[in-house]
Enzyme design. Structure first.
Site, PDB file in Angstrom:
ATOM      1  N   TYR A 118      25.033  14.504  14.195  1.00 48.19           N
ATOM      2  CA  TYR A 118      26.396  15.438  13.323  1.00 48.19           C
ATOM      3  C   TYR A 118      24.760  15.717  12.488  1.00 48.19           C
ATOM      4  O   TYR A 118      25.185  17.419  11.457  1.00 48.19           O
ATOM      5  CB  TYR A 118      27.186  14.300  12.347  1.00 48.19           C
ATOM      6  CG  TYR A 118      27.055  14.489  11.127  1.00 48.19           C
ATOM      7  CD1 TYR A 118      28.066  15.452  11.072  1.00 48.19           C
ATOM      8  CD2 TYR A 118      26.878  13.852  10.151  1.00 48.19           C
ATOM      9  CE1 TYR A 118      28.804  15.821   9.481  1.00 48.19           C
ATOM     10  CE2 TYR A 118      27.136  14.602   8.804  1.00 48.19           C
ATOM     11  CZ  TYR A 118      28.364  15.144   8.227  1.00 48.19           C
ATOM     12  OH  TYR A 118      28.967  15.456   7.272  1.00 48.19           O
ATOM     13  N   TYR A 162      36.613  19.680  -0.063  1.00 45.82           N
ATOM     14  CA  TYR A 162      36.002  18.083  -0.929  1.00 45.82           C
ATOM     15  C   TYR A 162      37.357  17.940  -2.141  1.00 45.82           C
ATOM     16  O   TYR A 162      38.671  18.502  -1.848  1.00 45.82           O
ATOM     17  CB  TYR A 162      34.696  18.937  -1.863  1.00 45.82           C
ATOM     18  CG  TYR A 162      33.700  18.736  -1.176  1.00 45.82           C
ATOM     19  CD1 TYR A 162      33.078  18.518   0.413  1.00 45.82           C
ATOM     20  CD2 TYR A 162      32.922  19.653  -1.103  1.00 45.82           C
ATOM     21  CE1 TYR A 162      32.827  18.742   1.340  1.00 45.82           C
ATOM     22  CE2 TYR A 162      31.735  20.322  -0.276  1.00 45.82           C
ATOM     23  CZ  TYR A 162      31.466  19.895   0.435  1.00 45.82           C
ATOM     24  OH  TYR A 162      30.830  19.836   0.986  1.00 45.82           O
ATOM     25  N   VAL A 218      27.567  21.414   0.918  1.00 48.95           N
ATOM     26  CA  VAL A 218      25.885  22.293   0.043  1.00 48.95           C
ATOM     27  C   VAL A 218      25.351  22.629   0.568  1.00 48.95           C
ATOM     28  O   VAL A 218      24.237  22.103  -0.521  1.00 48.95           O
ATOM     29  CB  VAL A 218      25.731  20.094  -0.072  1.00 48.95           C
ATOM     30  CG1 VAL A 218      27.251  19.897   0.235  1.00 48.95           C
ATOM     31  CG2 VAL A 218      25.571  19.018   1.628  1.00 48.95           C
ATOM     32  N   LYS A 230      31.851  21.905  10.811  1.00 46.73           N
ATOM     33  CA  LYS A 230      33.146  20.954  10.331  1.00 46.73           C
ATOM     34  C   LYS A 230      33.570  22.052  10.860  1.00 46.73           C
ATOM     35  O   LYS A 230      34.472  21.382  12.032  1.00 46.73           O
ATOM     36  CB  LYS A 230      33.255  19.939   9.494  1.00 46.73           C
ATOM     37  CG  LYS A 230      32.691  19.289   8.982  1.00 46.73           C
ATOM     38  CD  LYS A 230      32.405  18.843   7.778  1.00 46.73           C
ATOM     39  CE  LYS A 230      31.276  17.718   7.272  1.00 46.73           C
ATOM     40  NZ  LYS A 230      31.708  16.922   6.111  1.00 46.73           N
ATOM     41  N   SER A 247      28.448  22.084   5.865  1.00 49.05           N
ATOM     42  CA  SER A 247      29.550  21.039   5.971  1.00 49.05           C
ATOM     43  C   SER A 247      30.367  22.203   6.643  1.00 49.05           C
ATOM     44  O   SER A 247      31.699  21.725   7.209  1.00 49.05           O
ATOM     45  CB  SER A 247      30.520  20.411   4.883  1.00 49.05           C
ATOM     46  OG  SER A 247      29.963  19.108   4.594  1.00 49.05           O
TER      47      SER A 247
END
Ligand code: GLU
Length: 307
Positions: free
Chosen positions: A191, A243, A261, A66, A63
């Site tokens: 993605y 998160y 992660v 992102k 992530s």
């Protein structure tokens, strides 16, 4: 400040924490990574680099990618991006379908999965095809990190697609609300490939330096975004970067940062430095257990936080 001594102390103090938590096992290729590993790197404005542990060992950035796609999309779409994705913390797990349904297919922010998939979709629309999009994402990361060999691990991407039903569902749900422009399967695969990019803490720390200096890399002088855009990316990292534990992370660490992660966390101390930490065992929120603690030790011991 003696950054090497600070890192050496953190490295000693973190050892007893390395086996706590568990590696991400919902992505089979990541479940095989050994716990017990740790790396941390600091990059300064003048290019000095300080590291401890396995700082040259590549890991799956997941992530953290992102941040890079959000940065590109913000630069390309500016305010129009907010029609497709918000900037509020979600307070929900990163792959929640429920909130997306309630909020008519507009993801809360670019760092939950739905938001990141919507951003990848927007990039595919802009670059016109998925290969060019992935190439541009990787090119951007290579330019930021100064390493032209950075790439993704196809095995990890395949492994994610094999278990990608929830992410595919998020994309389908957005499509049902009219917030999706390209083929769902193609977009989610792109993605997964961006998540499967592998980097070391040295590369990751280096690649975040532009965000510590208003969008311009202080070493090369290259401008990647405006100061106002860099401020926005940092703000979203602070409020949404971990998160549904983002508040807790801000409380304990006090830095804009993004976790993945794969066990990595990239962070910036605006106006000072950038840093990256990696340790694969995760806490119950999906953030690196030892990585979070190490960053807390860093800000407590140096007094370098945004608060
Ligand atoms: N590729 C992962 C997923 O979509 C990213 C998860 C993460 O690092 O938060 O499930």
């Amino acid at each position: 400040m003696d950054f090497q001594a600070i890192l050496d102390d953190i490295y000693t103090d973190i050892q007893s924490e390395l086996m706590r938590g568990k590696v991400a096992d919902y992505i089979p290729a990541l479940a095989e990574v050994d716990k017990g590993q740790f790396a941390m790197t600091i990059t300064l404005e003048d290019g000095q680099v300080f590291s401890v542990g396995e700082s040259q060992k590549p890991f799956s950035i997941q992530s953290i990618s992102k941040v890079f796609t959000f940065a590109r999309a913000l630069e390309i779409y500016s305010r129009d991006l907010y029609k497709r994705v918000g900037v509020e913390p979600s307070g929900n797990p990163f792959n929640s379908l429920v909130q997306l349904e309630y909020e008519a297919g507009i993801p809360r922010n670019p760092f939950i999965n739905a938001g990141a998939i919507a951003i990848t979709d927007a990039l595919i629309t802009h670059y016109k095809d998925e290969y060019k999009t992935l190439e541009e994402i990787i090119r951007f990361i290579r330019a930021l990190s100064g390493n032209l060999e950075i790439t993704f691990d196809p095995e990890v991407a395949r492994s994610e697609m094999a278990h990608g039903d929830r992410n595919l569902s998020l994309a389908h749900l957005m499509k049902s609300f009219g917030n999706f422009e390209n083929d769902v399967h193609t977009t989610v695969m792109t993605y997964f490939k961006q998540c499967a990019i592998t980097m070391t803490t040295e590369e990751l720390s280096r690649s975040m330096l532009f965000l510590a200096f208003g969008g311009t890399d202080p070493i090369t002088g290259t401008t990647f975004m405006t100061p106002s855009q860099a401020k926005r990316v940092n703000a979203v990292m602070l409020t949404c970067g971990h998160y549904d534990a983002s508040g807790e992370f801000a409380y304990h660490v006090g830095l804009p940062a993004k976790s993945g992660v794969g066990g990595g966390i990239a962070a910036v101390v605006p106006g000072h430095l950038s840093l990256a930490v990696w340790s694969p065992a995760l806490n119950r929120y999906g953030n690196s257990h030892a990585g979070t603690l190490a960053l807390e030790m860093f800000t407590t011991r140096t007094g370098l936080s945004i608060f």
